[in-house]
Design a protein around this motif. Structure first.
Motif, mmCIF file in Angstrom:
data_model
loop_
_atom_site.group_PDB
_atom_site.id
_atom_site.type_symbol
_atom_site.label_atom_id
_atom_site.label_comp_id
_atom_site.label_asym_id
_atom_site.label_seq_id
_atom_site.Cartn_x
_atom_site.Cartn_y
_atom_site.Cartn_z
ATOM 1 N N PRO A 133 0.819 -1.223 0.000
ATOM 2 C CA PRO A 133 0.000 0.000 0.000
ATOM 3 C C PRO A 133 0.850 1.268 0.000
ATOM 4 C CG PRO A 133 -0.023 -1.040 2.160
ATOM 5 C CD PRO A 133 0.642 -2.004 1.247
ATOM 6 N N ASP A 134 0.223 2.370 -0.419
ATOM 7 C CA ASP A 134 0.941 3.630 -0.571
ATOM 8 C C ASP A 134 1.497 4.166 0.739
ATOM 9 O OD1 ASP A 134 0.428 3.578 -3.240
ATOM 10 O OD2 ASP A 134 -1.217 5.034 -3.201
ATOM 11 N N ASP A 135 0.842 3.885 1.864
ATOM 12 C CA ASP A 135 1.290 4.483 3.118
ATOM 13 C C ASP A 135 2.607 3.887 3.624
ATOM 14 O OD1 ASP A 135 0.027 2.060 3.622
ATOM 15 O OD2 ASP A 135 -0.559 2.638 5.642
ATOM 16 N N ARG A 327 -2.264 -4.567 11.459
ATOM 17 C CA ARG A 327 -2.081 -4.398 10.018
ATOM 18 C C ARG A 327 -0.606 -4.440 9.655
ATOM 19 N NH1 ARG A 327 -1.345 0.233 6.941
ATOM 20 N NH2 ARG A 327 -1.995 0.067 4.739
#
Length: 704
Positions: A133-135, A327
């Motif tokens: 993911p981008d984060d 996560r």
């Protein structure tokens, strides 16, 4: 200039001393515990840092953690400097243990393993980099650079960790260990080249052909310069240190200095300094004249002190708390899984299908190369500093590096337990172990004192034969030494030049020293890292005051190293001994003589070991003689030689030995003895002196 030498603050220095003390003690304790549990010590050394760091102790008790974990950049730099010393010394030791001849024989296997262990991890890492993911990216718009960086990070193995694991598991000299090391180096050099391209892309925003060519050129420059200039520099500087400096520790200082110098050279080419240290270790390892005590001291420094601090420092950088959020923990497990599967499966496929290895051997390659270690942490730090990785992704990669380093030795041990050692390797290992325990295995450099007006005679031909055989078997080097007054220099140099082709030594392996006190000068030269002094004498009859003459007697009595005395009359130019006799009575001195005899023998040589029983010996002595005979045969078998053991009866020992010498028409008699101290006259023992005088063939007396 003075402002550049500003000292760190008192608090920073105090914390560094505290950190090194705590990390070293903890690493040694947990390393020892790991070994007691049947695991390599490196596992405990890395976990020592994890336990002391923010993951546990420093996180739970911050007041204590402030004294263990660096709190400022200066403190971090200081501890990293100590850790750098550790990894540099570890890679020098690894280079010294690297067997290039074995790697050449196994290069096809190593290349297959390296290709598989590089391609699949890169591909899986690339897919992972595009899928995260981008984060987790520092810059979501730089997805391609991020994916290439992750792919490169997945491809690199940790040579320092791998080397320590191989040492802990006693695999460094085995075929699988050397092949794994070669494959790891291929992967790492390729990986660091790729890293250079990725960092160039991150800085320039575009990857051009010029950038690619420059990066590849740097690798080629390092290899070529190391193989040429580096090889010459190592050899010539070691010779200078050994011939011009008095301290044995000068060789140790030279090895360390050149390791750091070549590390700086590799760093200047945008490669890691550990690669330069590893290359210097390989170059020194190929020089047989490197003193064994230098190697032992270096190993003690690296493996007992600095390397544990390095591995503990790597574990100290792990902060498991940063990824405990469900996560992030899931992504951490994903990264660990992809890294492990990519490296293990890739190396397995390369070994299995490109190199034709069996299942468990192939799996062992993958298991060992899966270790990422501190180099992965270095890579992650580079990615963080360049703005490629986010803080979270940095923590994930660091955790992956530590986990795979802990997994690797456990999995490797599991695979090794199921591997079969081939007959050829078993024989090679047994032979290597036996050879390593012989007297000759401790020899690196031999010095042969030569009179300035010496004519080539039988003693010199025997000396030359021994020198050639020891060079062939143990890789020893021989230096011809002449000591005389300055007026004799031309004659002495002419003598050395005539002897050089007889001994087969290089042009720079003879030395002239000006002195009017030859005994003192020769002894002083012998202290310069020589392991054996070989002196020759014509036929002699021991007198009341001397055995071989005043100078030779003093050299043998006062020599700082073992001596080999050769007595021989005139011999043919092509003289080669085919029948060797060595007496044995089960003592250490006779055992060393046996080792020397077996080293001088080849497939066409007949070796006879004799043990003499005199009428005064009891039946118990007869049983002892039989035991000695069995031990002699076993020792010869271990060294791959055939031997004829004779137990003979005679009225005295000398007569029995001479009887065997005449019966087998011996070409050479080898005797072991110890110099008898306590009197001004040299005493080798009456039996040895009588045999030297009356033997009908050349005689060699080994005094160790």
């Amino acid at each position: 200039m003075a402002e550049f030498f500003g000292a760190a603050s008192n608090a920073d220095v105090m914390r560094l001393a505290t950190q090194v003390a705590i990390l070293l003690l903890a690493a040694r304790l947990l390393g020892g515990l790991a070994r007691r549990l049947g695991q390599p010590g490196v596992v405990g050394e890395i976990l020592a840092g994890v336990v002391l760091g923010p993951s546990l102790l420093a996180g739970l008790v911050p007041a204590v953690g402030e004294w263990i974990v660096p709190q400022t950049p200066v403190q971090g730099y200081l501890l990293e400097t100590v850790a750098l010393i550790g990894v540099m010394l570890l890679l020098v030791v690894t280079g010294l243990e690297t067997d290039l001849a074995l790697i050449r024989r196994r290069i096809r296997v190593a290349f297959g393993v390296a290709v598989g262990g590089l391609v699949l991890p890169f591909v899986t890492g690339l897919v992972l980099g595009f899928g995260l993911p981008d984060d987790l990216l520092a810059d979501p718009d730089a997805r391609t650079v991020f994916a290439l960086f992750v792919a490169t990070a997945m491809s690199i193995s940790a040579i320092p960790v791998l080397a320590k694991v191989l040492m802990d598991l006693d695999l460094m000299r085995r075929e699988i260990g050397q092949t794994m090391l070669a494959a790891g180096m291929i992967d790492d050099i390729t990986g660091w080249t790729l890293l250079g391209l990725v960092t160039a892309l991150a800085g320039a925003g575009v990857l051009t052909g010029a950038v690619v060519a420059e990066t590849v050129l740097m690798v080629l420059v390092f290899v070529v310069v190391t193989a040429t200039l580096g090889r010459w520099l190592v050899s010539s500087s070691l010779r200078f240190v050994q011939e011009r400096m008095d301290s044995r520790d000068a060789a140790l200082a030279l090895v360390i200095a050149l390791a750091f110098a070549w590390g700086a050279f590799s760093q200047a080419l945008h490669l890691e300094p550990v690669i330069g240290a590893f290359a210097v270790g390989i170059l020194f390892g190929r020089l047989p004249r490197l003193p064994t005590d230098t190697v032992h001291k270096l190993e003690s420094m690296a493996l007992a002190v600095f390397a544990p601090v390095f591995f503990a420092t790597a574990g100290l950088k792990v902060d498991i708390r940063a990824i405990l959020e469900p996560r992030l923990l899931g992504f951490t497990l994903l990264v660990i899984g992809v890294a492990t599967v990519g490296k293990v499966v890739g190396a397995y496929l390369g070994a299995r299908f490109l190199s034709g290895q069996d299942h468990w051997t192939s799996l062992a390659f993958g298991s060992g190369l899966n270790a990422r270690g501190a180099l992965e942490i270095i890579i992650a730090t580079i990615g963080l500093s360049l703005g490629i990785l986010s803080v979270e992704m940095f923590s994930i990669i660091v955790v992956m590096a530590v986990v795979t380093s802990v997994m690797a030795p456990v999995a490797l041990r599991f695979c090794l337990a199921r591997m079969e050692t081939g007959d050829d390797e078993s024989s090679r290992l047994a032979m290597a172990a036996a050879m390593g325990s012989t007297f000759g295995a401790r020899l690196r450099r031999i010095v042969v004192p030569v009179r300035p007006d010496l004519s080539i005679g039988g003693a010199q031909r025997v000396q030359a034969f021994i020198s050639d055989r020891l060079r062939h078997v143990y890789g020893t080097t021989t230096t011809l030494l002449s000591v005389s007054e300055e007026a004799m220099r031309p004659r002495a140099l002419e003598t050395l030049k005539r002897l050089r082709p007889v001994f087969g030594v290089a042009d720079n392996s003879f030395r002239f020293v000006t002195s009017d006190r030859p005994t003192e000068a020769i002894l002083r030269e012998a202290e310069r890292s020589f392991d054996l002094m070989m002196v020759g004498t014509p036929t002699v009859s021991p007198g009341e005051s001397t055995v071989f003459g005043t100078i030779l007697d003093d050299l043998i009595k006062l020599a700082p190293c073992p001596t080999l005395v050769v007595r021989a009359e005139a011999l043919a130019d092509d003289w080669v001994p085919r029948r060797l006799v060595v007496p044995s009575k089960g003592t250490p001195s006779s055992s060393r003589a046996l080792d020397l005899t077996l080293a001088l023998a080849d497939a066409e040589t007949r070796v006879t070991a004799c043990h003499v029983l005199t009428p005064t010996l009891s039946g118990a002595r007869t049983d002892l003689a039989e035991d000695i005979a069995v031990e002699l045969e076993e020792r010869a078998r271990q060294l791959g030689r055939a031997i004829d053991v004779r137990v003979v009866e005679a009225v005295d020992v000398e007569l029995g030995i001479l009887t065997v010498v005449r019966e087998v028409s011996a070409d050479l008699l080898i005797l072991g003895t110890n110099v008898r101290s306590g009197t001004r006259r040299l005493h080798l023992g009456p039996r040895v002196e009588n045999l030297v005088s009356h033997a009908p063939c050349p005689v060699v007396v080994l005094n160790a």
